[in-house]
Design a protein around this motif. Structure first.
Motif, PDB file in Angstrom:
ATOM      1  N   PHE B  10     -21.991 -54.636 -72.665  1.00 29.76           N
ATOM      2  CA  PHE B  10     -21.872 -55.237 -73.888  1.00 29.76           C
ATOM      3  C   PHE B  10     -22.840 -56.419 -73.787  1.00 29.76           C
ATOM      4  N   GLN B  11     -23.389 -56.828 -74.900  1.00 30.13           N
ATOM      5  CA  GLN B  11     -24.539 -57.956 -75.075  1.00 30.13           C
ATOM      6  C   GLN B  11     -24.379 -58.749 -76.048  1.00 30.13           C
ATOM      7  N   VAL B  12     -24.607 -60.093 -75.665  1.00 25.35           N
ATOM      8  CA  VAL B  12     -24.798 -61.007 -76.877  1.00 25.35           C
ATOM      9  C   VAL B  12     -26.101 -61.715 -76.720  1.00 25.35           C
ATOM     10  N   LEU B  13     -26.890 -61.502 -77.965  1.00 23.87           N
ATOM     11  CA  LEU B  13     -28.068 -62.250 -77.901  1.00 23.87           C
ATOM     12  C   LEU B  13     -28.376 -63.196 -79.247  1.00 23.87           C
ATOM     13  N   LYS B  14     -29.123 -64.309 -78.873  1.00 28.13           N
ATOM     14  CA  LYS B  14     -29.385 -65.039 -79.927  1.00 28.13           C
ATOM     15  C   LYS B  14     -30.527 -64.635 -80.805  1.00 28.13           C
ATOM     16  N   THR B  15     -30.589 -65.010 -81.997  1.00 28.53           N
ATOM     17  CA  THR B  15     -31.700 -64.509 -82.761  1.00 28.53           C
ATOM     18  C   THR B  15     -32.956 -64.910 -82.196  1.00 28.53           C
ATOM     19  N   GLY B  16     -34.005 -63.846 -82.352  1.00 22.48           N
ATOM     20  CA  GLY B  16     -35.120 -63.990 -81.778  1.00 22.48           C
ATOM     21  C   GLY B  16     -35.373 -63.980 -80.161  1.00 22.48           C
ATOM     22  N   GLN B  17     -34.421 -63.676 -79.499  1.00 26.06           N
ATOM     23  CA  GLN B  17     -34.365 -63.228 -77.966  1.00 26.06           C
ATOM     24  C   GLN B  17     -34.681 -61.899 -77.912  1.00 26.06           C
ATOM     25  N   SER B  18     -35.385 -61.493 -76.705  1.00 24.18           N
ATOM     26  CA  SER B  18     -35.805 -60.125 -76.496  1.00 24.18           C
ATOM     27  C   SER B  18     -35.043 -59.583 -75.574  1.00 24.18           C
ATOM     28  N   MET B  19     -34.768 -58.350 -75.451  1.00 27.43           N
ATOM     29  CA  MET B  19     -33.975 -57.564 -74.305  1.00 27.43           C
ATOM     30  C   MET B  19     -34.354 -56.120 -74.248  1.00 27.43           C
ATOM     31  N   THR B  20     -33.872 -55.494 -73.245  1.00 24.64           N
ATOM     32  CA  THR B  20     -34.266 -54.086 -72.941  1.00 24.64           C
ATOM     33  C   THR B  20     -32.625 -53.234 -72.755  1.00 24.64           C
ATOM     34  N   LEU B  21     -32.534 -52.503 -73.161  1.00 20.86           N
ATOM     35  CA  LEU B  21     -31.266 -51.436 -73.167  1.00 20.86           C
ATOM     36  C   LEU B  21     -31.665 -50.363 -72.072  1.00 20.86           C
ATOM     37  N   ASP B  73     -35.709 -41.794 -67.430  1.00 17.37           N
ATOM     38  CA  ASP B  73     -35.610 -43.081 -67.909  1.00 17.37           C
ATOM     39  C   ASP B  73     -36.083 -43.109 -69.223  1.00 17.37           C
ATOM     40  N   PHE B  74     -35.585 -43.712 -70.203  1.00 16.64           N
ATOM     41  CA  PHE B  74     -35.933 -44.159 -71.536  1.00 16.64           C
ATOM     42  C   PHE B  74     -35.208 -45.376 -71.987  1.00 16.64           C
ATOM     43  N   PRO B  75     -35.930 -46.310 -71.618  1.00 17.81           N
ATOM     44  CA  PRO B  75     -35.653 -47.783 -72.003  1.00 17.81           C
ATOM     45  C   PRO B  75     -35.922 -48.076 -73.726  1.00 17.81           C
ATOM     46  N   LEU B  76     -34.913 -48.863 -74.282  1.00 15.06           N
ATOM     47  CA  LEU B  76     -34.967 -49.443 -75.505  1.00 15.06           C
ATOM     48  C   LEU B  76     -35.191 -50.791 -75.681  1.00 15.06           C
ATOM     49  N   ARG B  77     -36.450 -51.309 -76.485  1.00 11.12           N
ATOM     50  CA  ARG B  77     -36.521 -52.859 -76.140  1.00 11.12           C
ATOM     51  C   ARG B  77     -36.739 -53.430 -77.663  1.00 11.12           C
ATOM     52  N   LEU B  78     -35.901 -54.684 -77.489  1.00 13.00           N
ATOM     53  CA  LEU B  78     -36.006 -55.250 -78.792  1.00 13.00           C
ATOM     54  C   LEU B  78     -36.708 -56.473 -78.619  1.00 13.00           C
ATOM     55  N   LEU B  79     -37.875 -56.802 -79.368  1.00 15.32           N
ATOM     56  CA  LEU B  79     -38.656 -57.509 -78.958  1.00 15.32           C
ATOM     57  C   LEU B  79     -38.386 -59.080 -79.748  1.00 15.32           C
ATOM     58  N   SER B  80     -37.571 -58.963 -80.751  1.00 10.64           N
ATOM     59  CA  SER B  80     -37.164 -60.301 -81.463  1.00 10.64           C
ATOM     60  C   SER B  80     -35.873 -60.074 -82.235  1.00 10.64           C
ATOM     61  N   ALA B  81     -34.899 -60.079 -81.478  1.00 17.04           N
ATOM     62  CA  ALA B  81     -33.301 -59.415 -81.936  1.00 17.04           C
ATOM     63  C   ALA B  81     -33.108 -60.358 -83.191  1.00 17.04           C
ATOM     64  N   ALA B  82     -32.638 -59.564 -84.173  1.00 15.17           N
ATOM     65  CA  ALA B  82     -32.120 -60.098 -85.367  1.00 15.17           C
ATOM     66  C   ALA B  82     -30.676 -59.796 -85.728  1.00 15.17           C
ATOM     67  N   PRO B  83     -29.808 -60.630 -86.618  1.00 18.38           N
ATOM     68  CA  PRO B  83     -28.307 -59.964 -86.659  1.00 18.38           C
ATOM     69  C   PRO B  83     -28.436 -58.658 -87.209  1.00 18.38           C
ATOM     70  N   SER B  84     -29.117 -58.361 -88.088  1.00 15.01           N
ATOM     71  CA  SER B  84     -29.071 -56.995 -88.708  1.00 15.01           C
ATOM     72  C   SER B  84     -28.998 -55.820 -87.285  1.00 15.01           C
ATOM     73  N   GLN B  85     -29.489 -56.328 -86.003  1.00 11.82           N
ATOM     74  CA  GLN B  85     -29.462 -55.269 -85.158  1.00 11.82           C
ATOM     75  C   GLN B  85     -28.249 -55.226 -84.437  1.00 11.82           C
ATOM     76  N   THR B  86     -27.232 -56.112 -85.091  1.00 13.79           N
ATOM     77  CA  THR B  86     -25.932 -55.846 -84.281  1.00 13.79           C
ATOM     78  C   THR B  86     -25.493 -54.635 -84.497  1.00 13.79           C
TER      79      THR B  86
END
Lengths: 111, 116
Positions: B10-21, B73-86
């Motif tokens: 589970f992960q909650v991000l703010k719009t614009g944050q980045s993260m790696t799954l 390994d195959f990581p997925l990066r979100l560079l600048s999270a947007a609500p549409s990526q929920t």
């Protein structure tokens, strides 16, 4: 627009009844797979069909691949509550690994 | 047997944050892929890889990056999270096979991502 259309989207039946889920496309697939997904889990493969007209049986589940390899069906006989889940069809075209999924059919079998 | 392991669950991000799954598999599968699952839309392919050092775009690649430096390994990066990526994100792996017959895809348990 999805390449694979599943119908119905939702099915609620009583234990002991039969059900059929359909997976249709205008495109030809080299193989078609059916997966079942339970809440909080990833999909798990039930069956792969590769030959037009092929019929496979897995206990009470019968899978059929259309003659033209554009459609498939999943039939469950005497459904049980344990059959409850999201059923997904997935087709592979040219390269065998790249799968296109249908929208899924959510099945609820009530005791 | 571990199979395909995804983190976090589970992960909650703010719009614009980045993260790696993260996604790791221990079956020595050549083929790995990332899907997102939204209600009524099944699974849609984001990116895939046919082996270490090789990646390609799927159906919905915008906003996501991937790399494949190792087979495992195959990581997925979100560079600048947007609500549409929920969405719920699934990683899958399989042996690489030819076009004439299907190959079983093994899925992780998924990562439920909410972007606020």
């Amino acid at each position: 627009t999805q390449l694979l259309e599943q119908s119905p989207q939702f099915l609620s039946i009583q234990e002991g009844e039969n059900l059929t889920v359909y997976c249709n496309s205008s495109s030809v697939f080299s193989s078609l797979q059916w997966y079942r997904q339970e809440p909080g889990e990833g999909p798990v493969l039930l069956v792969t069909v590769v030959t037009g007209g092929e019929v496979k049986k897995l206990k009470r589940l019968t899978f059929q691949f259309g003659d033209a390899r554009k459609d498939s069906s999943l039939h469950i006989t005497a459904a049980q509550p344990g059959d409850t889940g999201l059923y997904l069809c997935a087709g592979a075209q040219a390269a065998g690994n790249k799968l296109t999924f249908g929208g899924g059919t959510r099945v609820l079998v009530k005791p | 047997n571990a199979g395909v392991t995804q983190t976090p669950k589970f992960q909650v991000l703010k719009t614009g944050q980045s993260m790696t799954l993260q996604c790791a598999q221990d079956m020595n599968h050549e083929y790995m892929s990332w899907y997102r699952q939204d209600p009524g839309m099944g699974l849609r392919l984001i990116h895939y890889s046919v082996g270490a050092g090789i990646t390609d775009q799927g159906e919905v690649p915008n906003g996501y990056n991937v790399s494949r430096s190792t087979t495992e390994d195959f990581p997925l990066r979100l560079l600048s999270a947007a609500p549409s990526q929920t969405s719920v994100y699934f990683c899958a792996s399989s042996y690489r096979q030819g076009p004439s017959w299907g190959t079983e895809a093994f899925f992780g348990q998924g990562t439920r991502l909410t972007v606020v």
